[in-house]
Scaffold this motif. Structure first.
Motif, short mmCIF file in Angstrom:
data_model
loop_
_atom_site.label_atom_id
_atom_site.label_comp_id
_atom_site.label_asym_id
_atom_site.label_seq_id
_atom_site.Cartn_x
_atom_site.Cartn_y
_atom_site.Cartn_z
N UNK A 40 0.87 -1.18 0.00
CA UNK A 40 0.00 0.00 0.00
C UNK A 40 0.90 1.22 0.00
N UNK A 41 0.70 2.11 -0.98
CA UNK A 41 1.50 3.33 -1.07
C UNK A 41 0.58 4.50 -0.77
N UNK A 42 0.81 5.13 0.38
CA UNK A 42 -0.01 6.29 0.73
C UNK A 42 0.61 7.53 0.11
N UNK A 43 -0.24 8.36 -0.48
CA UNK A 43 0.28 9.52 -1.21
C UNK A 43 -0.43 10.80 -0.78
N UNK A 44 -0.03 11.91 -1.40
CA UNK A 44 -0.71 13.18 -1.13
C UNK A 44 -2.03 13.26 -1.89
N UNK A 45 -2.30 12.28 -2.78
CA UNK A 45 -3.62 12.25 -3.44
C UNK A 45 -4.16 10.82 -3.32
N UNK A 46 -4.38 10.17 -4.45
CA UNK A 46 -4.95 8.82 -4.38
C UNK A 46 -3.88 7.79 -3.98
N UNK A 47 -4.24 6.85 -3.12
CA UNK A 47 -3.28 5.82 -2.73
C UNK A 47 -3.19 4.74 -3.82
N UNK A 48 -2.08 3.98 -3.77
CA UNK A 48 -1.89 2.90 -4.73
C UNK A 48 -1.73 1.57 -4.01
N UNK A 49 -2.13 0.49 -4.68
CA UNK A 49 -1.81 -0.87 -4.24
C UNK A 49 -0.99 -1.51 -5.34
N UNK A 50 0.01 -2.33 -4.96
CA UNK A 50 0.78 -2.99 -6.02
C UNK A 50 1.39 -4.29 -5.51
N UNK A 51 1.83 -5.12 -6.46
CA UNK A 51 2.54 -6.35 -6.10
C UNK A 51 4.04 -6.11 -5.99
N UNK A 52 4.50 -5.13 -6.76
CA UNK A 52 5.94 -4.83 -6.78
C UNK A 52 6.13 -3.32 -6.61
N UNK A 53 7.12 -2.95 -5.81
CA UNK A 53 7.49 -1.54 -5.67
C UNK A 53 8.99 -1.41 -5.91
N UNK A 54 9.37 -0.43 -6.72
CA UNK A 54 10.79 -0.10 -6.88
C UNK A 54 11.00 1.30 -6.33
N UNK A 55 11.94 1.43 -5.41
CA UNK A 55 12.21 2.75 -4.83
C UNK A 55 13.47 3.30 -5.48
N UNK A 63 10.07 -9.68 -0.37
CA UNK A 63 9.78 -10.07 -1.76
C UNK A 63 8.94 -9.01 -2.44
N UNK A 64 9.34 -8.62 -3.61
CA UNK A 64 8.58 -7.63 -4.38
C UNK A 64 9.01 -6.19 -4.14
N UNK A 65 9.97 -5.98 -3.21
CA UNK A 65 10.43 -4.61 -2.91
C UNK A 65 11.89 -4.45 -3.36
N UNK A 66 12.10 -3.51 -4.28
CA UNK A 66 13.42 -3.34 -4.89
C UNK A 66 13.87 -1.88 -4.79
N UNK A 67 15.17 -1.68 -4.96
CA UNK A 67 15.75 -0.33 -5.04
C UNK A 67 16.52 -0.20 -6.35
N UNK A 68 16.72 1.04 -6.76
CA UNK A 68 17.65 1.30 -7.86
C UNK A 68 18.20 2.72 -7.73
N UNK A 69 19.41 2.93 -8.23
CA UNK A 69 19.99 4.27 -8.28
C UNK A 69 20.71 4.70 -7.02
#
Ligand SMILES: Cc1cc2nc3c(=O)[nH]c(=O)nc-3n(C[C@H](O)[C@H](O)[C@H](O)COP(=O)(O)OP(=O)(O)OC[C@H]3O[C@@H](n4cnc5c(N)ncnc54)[C@H](O)[C@@H]3O)c2cc1C
Length: 429
Positions: free
Chosen positions: A112-127, A376-382
């Motif tokens: 669950x990604x809480x944001x300043x507007x609409x929130x998102x749900x996802x299976x994978x997140x890349x930060x 699982x499903x949480x990644x980083x890059x950069x």
């Protein structure tokens, strides 16, 4: 109801865009979310005359390598923003602008990604929000009187935007020295608080220092080769790409009339008070340059390279006889000297506390295996030094991006799609 996407990438700098490029190639639907626009940090956090310090040949973007006539030149801020934006548009990056992710947590087997507007749900997140996230400003800043405008270097734009008067720059890392040059060349009297930072000769024995770094494989060093993990966050040495690239040095500043001091340690009775580190930190920068040149000499000898011997220009950042008498001043009267602005070039800090999963090391920095976290499903890059020295710079993001994108593809094919496991199978706060 949160909006569902299989993959959400946070950050539209080169780190996030690189993942998006490869996921697009793999036909994997995703969105890239940024609190601003494409290349937001480059647009918003760099000053007007900013130039890349890395040469154009390092822009090895996939299917979009630099093809101009000046591979050894250095792009200006706006040219680079145009370059990266054109590349992102070439693969129709699915960008969602002006969305600030406030937190990432696990809920009902999804992220669950809480944001300043609409929130998102996802299976994978890349930060891909970078290591250089927030301005670092020392506590002493609280003692600066209101009559002096105080700003972090990420808010500095140009000399004309400042109140008329002299300027104190605190911090002599790469950004601090570049801003000193910007101000000084506009005719502004500049005072510089010097700290410990290295210096690189722009070129040596016929080649640019970044070209030597590449040839000597210094950009391919891995984090385990560092003496100490805190060196992953060490500041960058004095150097600039401005005016075709040149060596920046404290000695040259001194010769040109920039006043040098030690670290700012107090403000009292209309005076800035400085530490006595100036001479030792000038020596530190000199030794850094000397050691770098020696490394190149050794490499040339070992590899029996046929390159020019060193020339007078290779040493233009060095001290002259006059520099031996740099006057040590313990304080500066900011009323008499009409100091109107203080610029904090004191670095950046990272903060990953908004990711509500146990993914950081003892220094609060994400712990990853080639970009994959233990969730699982949480990644980083950069990130700086994520896999190699070059991970956090333009020259290195492509190698990491394809690697992380492949891992995501495998994860989706083998784990999520076969219903073996969900993001929720992990323990998170
Ligand atoms: C002053 C400076 C000069 C540099 N000069 C060079 C150079 O000359 N050459 C070189 O190769 N490298 C240079 N670098 C290093 C590096 O290339 C940059 O830091 C680069 O921007 C890192 O890319 P990135 O994609 O990881 O992060 P960024 O480009 O910083 O992108 C991160 C993105 O994430 C977004 N974001 C952050 N938090 C959130 C959130 N919570 N929600 C939504 N969006 C968010 C930001 O808006 C930003 O667009 C420099 C770095 C600095 C600080």
């Amino acid at each position: 109801m949160p909006e569902y996407h299989k993959i959400v990438i946070i950050g539209a700098g080169q780190g996030g865009l690189g993942i998006s490029y490869y996921l697009t190639k793999f036909n994997l639907p995703h969105i890239v979310v940024d609190k601003g626009d494409i290349a937001n940090s480059w647009k918003e956090k760099r000053w007007d005359s900013f130039c890349l310090v890395t040469p154009n040949w390092t822009l090895n973007f996939p299917e979009y390598p630099y093809k101009g006539i000046n591979p050894n030149g250095f792009m200006k801020r706006d040219e680079f923003v145009e370059y990266i934006t054109k590349w992102a548009k070439s693969f129709n990056v699915p960008i969602r602008k002006n969305i600030n992710i406030k937190s990432v947590k696990i809920q009902n087997s999804k992220f669950l990604l809480e944001t300043n507007s609409k929130d998102f749900l996802s299976d994978v997140v890349v930060i891909a929000t970078s290591t250089h996230q927030l301005p670092k400003i020392p506590n002493i800043s609280k003692k600066i009187p209101n009559s002096i405008k105080s700003m972090h270097v990420e808010s500095y734009k140009n000399p004309l935007a400042l109140d008329k008067g002299e300027v104190l720059v605190v911090g002599s890392g790469q950004s601090g020295c570049q801003v000193v040059e910007d101000l000084h060349s506009a005719g502004i009297k500049v005072h510089l608080c010097v700290g410990k930072s290295g210096r690189l000769p722009r070129s040596y024995r016929g080649k640019d220092c970044i070209t030597w770094q590449k040839e000597m494989k210094l950009l391919d060093r891995t984090p385990d080769m560092l003496e100490n993990p805190s060196l992953r966050f060490a500041g960058d040495p004095h150097l600039t790409g401005r005016d075709g690239g040149k060596t920046l040095s404290l000695h040259k500043f001194h010769r040109n009339g920039v006043n040098l001091y030690g670290r700012l340690i107090d403000v009292s009775n209309n005076h800035f008070i400085f530490d006595n580190n100036l001479i030792s930190d000038i020596h530190y920068a000199d030794n850094y340059a000397k050691e770098f040149r020696k490394k190149i000499d050794d490499y040339i000898n070992f590899s029996k390279l046929n390159v020019p011997s060193s020339s007078h220009e290779d040493f233009d950042g060095e001290a002259t006889k006059d520099n031996k008498v740099i006057e040590i001043k313990g304080s500066l009267d900011f009323i008499n000297n009409k100091i109107k602005t203080i610029i904090w070039a004191t670095g950046f800090v990272y903060d990953f506390s908004w990711i509500k999963c146990p993914i950081t090391d003892e220094m609060g920095y994400p712990k990853t295996n080639q970009g994959a976290t233990n969730i699982k499903g949480l990644y980083f890059n950069g990130l700086n030094w994520m896999t190699k020295r070059k991970s956090g710079i333009l020259y290195g993001f492509d190698e990491d991006s394809i690697n992380v994108a492949k891992q995501i593809k495998n994860y989706l094919e083998n784990v999520i799609n076969s219903n073996n496991m969900n993001a929720g199978d992990h323990k998170c706060m």
